[in-house]
Design a protein around this motif. Structure first.
Motif, PDB file in Angstrom:
ATOM      1  N   GLU A 151       0.811  -1.223   0.000  1.00  0.00           N
ATOM      2  CA  GLU A 151       0.000   0.000   0.000  1.00  0.00           C
ATOM      3  C   GLU A 151       0.836   1.261   0.000  1.00  0.00           C
ATOM      4  O   GLU A 151       0.296   2.374  -0.023  1.00  0.00           O
ATOM      5  N   VAL A 152       2.156   1.111  -0.006  1.00  0.00           N
ATOM      6  CA  VAL A 152       3.053   2.267   0.010  1.00  0.00           C
ATOM      7  C   VAL A 152       3.716   2.439  -1.357  1.00  0.00           C
ATOM      8  O   VAL A 152       4.281   1.489  -1.895  1.00  0.00           O
ATOM      9  N   ARG A 246       1.434  18.098  -3.100  1.00  0.00           N
ATOM     10  CA  ARG A 246       1.137  17.019  -4.053  1.00  0.00           C
ATOM     11  C   ARG A 246       0.327  15.900  -3.408  1.00  0.00           C
ATOM     12  O   ARG A 246      -0.593  15.365  -4.032  1.00  0.00           O
ATOM     13  N   TRP A 247       0.694  15.541  -2.189  1.00  0.00           N
ATOM     14  CA  TRP A 247       0.002  14.456  -1.504  1.00  0.00           C
ATOM     15  C   TRP A 247      -0.885  15.067  -0.415  1.00  0.00           C
ATOM     16  O   TRP A 247      -0.420  15.323   0.701  1.00  0.00           O
ATOM     17  N   GLU A 253      -0.607   9.853   3.794  1.00  0.00           N
ATOM     18  CA  GLU A 253       0.438   9.974   4.795  1.00  0.00           C
ATOM     19  C   GLU A 253       1.758   9.691   4.087  1.00  0.00           C
ATOM     20  O   GLU A 253       1.855   8.731   3.309  1.00  0.00           O
ATOM     21  N   THR A 254       2.757  10.530   4.309  1.00  0.00           N
ATOM     22  CA  THR A 254       4.034  10.317   3.631  1.00  0.00           C
ATOM     23  C   THR A 254       5.203  10.391   4.612  1.00  0.00           C
ATOM     24  O   THR A 254       5.109  10.979   5.686  1.00  0.00           O
ATOM     25  N   PHE A 275       7.924   8.073   0.424  1.00  0.00           N
ATOM     26  CA  PHE A 275       7.078   6.912   0.676  1.00  0.00           C
ATOM     27  C   PHE A 275       5.680   7.464   0.917  1.00  0.00           C
ATOM     28  O   PHE A 275       5.465   8.219   1.877  1.00  0.00           O
ATOM     29  N   ALA A 276       4.728   7.118   0.066  1.00  0.00           N
ATOM     30  CA  ALA A 276       3.376   7.673   0.167  1.00  0.00           C
ATOM     31  C   ALA A 276       2.360   6.551   0.363  1.00  0.00           C
ATOM     32  O   ALA A 276       2.333   5.595  -0.417  1.00  0.00           O
ATOM     33  N   ARG A 277       1.536   6.681   1.393  1.00  0.00           N
ATOM     34  CA  ARG A 277       0.504   5.689   1.682  1.00  0.00           C
ATOM     35  C   ARG A 277      -0.858   6.374   1.697  1.00  0.00           C
ATOM     36  O   ARG A 277      -1.078   7.319   2.452  1.00  0.00           O
ATOM     37  N   ARG A 278      -1.754   5.888   0.840  1.00  0.00           N
ATOM     38  CA  ARG A 278      -3.103   6.456   0.813  1.00  0.00           C
ATOM     39  C   ARG A 278      -3.869   5.978   2.044  1.00  0.00           C
ATOM     40  O   ARG A 278      -3.887   4.789   2.357  1.00  0.00           O
ATOM     41  N   LYS A 279      -4.486   6.906   2.746  1.00  0.00           N
ATOM     42  CA  LYS A 279      -5.218   6.566   3.960  1.00  0.00           C
ATOM     43  C   LYS A 279      -6.482   5.772   3.645  1.00  0.00           C
ATOM     44  O   LYS A 279      -7.083   5.921   2.571  1.00  0.00           O
TER      45      LYS A 279
END
Length: 292
Positions: A151-152, A246-247, A253-254, A275-279
């Motif tokens: 998910e990341v 951007r995020w 959450e990054t 590292f970007a994770r969509r909540k």
């Protein structure tokens, strides 16, 4: 049962899931970053071997990794249409695109030609700014991601201008500069709670056992005074603002970072990692309640 083909170039998402499952959790990744030694962030060892073999072929074809990036992979000011690992920010894009990065034989004029960075426009900032024109940066997926959970997303921000101010004193002349050059920069966005404390790192070390990591092998500066910590953080303020723009923090959450020179695989070209994770919908709803 469908078998996932195992290639020898940049991996697909299915290959990552089947052959290179994540070695680290999201919490562990944030702990590694906050421990102040970015060298704890690792690529799967088997995937690393695959990368090493692929990169040798790229050097044979393009002359160098830098030539490959400037002649083919980096597309200044444009969306990433090449990577096999798609970002959900860019919408759905099939893995079998004719423009996929796996097609490294794409014709370019003299791929071994040593291309330099495009000349900067007259109004370009001297170092990275959150509001600088898109033509000065390129946001692409890392085709060879570190061992992150499914998910990341592991994203790279390539920049035509340096992230640190060019008038930063040399490491030998400034303790602050020496720290930035040894430790790098990092930050977090969209987090509902503070990042894990560095004191919890020993709990995460078993995940790094195959790399032989122990506390006595860490390369990091001692934590500074509150004022010194604020000064270090200030050097990453523009990049932090860029990431937040951007995020969207309501949805993402990054954890972002800039490797110090000792860890940079392509030191000739300025870049940062995200590292970007969509909540999840539940997290978003909880954040909205807490913010009310």
């Amino acid at each position: 049962m469908t078998t996932v083909p195992l290639g020898n170039g940049p991996p697909t998402r299915d290959e990552m899931l089947v052959y290179y499952p994540a070695k680290f959790t999201w919490k562990q990744l944030k702990t590694f970053i906050n421990s102040r030694d970015l060298g704890l962030l690792k690529r799967d060892r088997t995937l690393q071997k695959r990368y090493d073999m692929w990169s040798q072929g790229i050097r044979d074809q393009y002359g160098s990794i830098v030539n490959y990036l400037l002649n083919y992979r980096i597309q200044w000011g444009q969306k990433d249409t090449i990577s096999l690992l798609r970002s959900s920010l860019d919408g759905i894009h099939g893995e079998n695109s004719a423009n996929s990065v796996a097609s490294t034989t794409t014709a370019v004029p003299d791929p071994k030609a040593s291309r330099k960075l495009p000349p900067l426009p007259p109004n370009a900032p001297t170092y990275f700014k959150a509001d600088m024109p898109a033509e000065l940066y390129s946001i692409i997926m890392n085709d060879w991601p570190y061992s992150v959970p499914p998910e990341v997303e592991h994203v790279l921000i390539w920049s035509r201008v340096p992230i640190l101010p060019p008038d930063l004193p040399s490491p030998t002349a400034s303790p602050l500069s020496a720290r930035l050059h040894q430790d790098g920069l990092w930050g977090y966005t969209g987090n509902a709670s503070p990042p894990p404390s560095p004191s919890t790192l020993p709990e995460c070390l078993p995940a790094l056992a195959e790399w032989g990591v122990t506390l006595d092998k860490l390369v990091r500066s001692p934590r500074g005074t509150p004022e010194e910590e604020r000064e270090v953080k200030a050097y990453g303020a523009e990049l932090d603002s860029f990431v937040r723009q951007r995020w969207n923090e309501c949805e993402w959450e990054t954890a972002w970072f800039v490797n110090p020179p000792r860890l940079q695989s392509v030191p000739e070209l300025t870049h940062a990692h995200v590292f970007a994770r969509r909540k999840t919908p539940e997290e978003i709803a909880r954040d909205e309640i807490n913010a009310a």
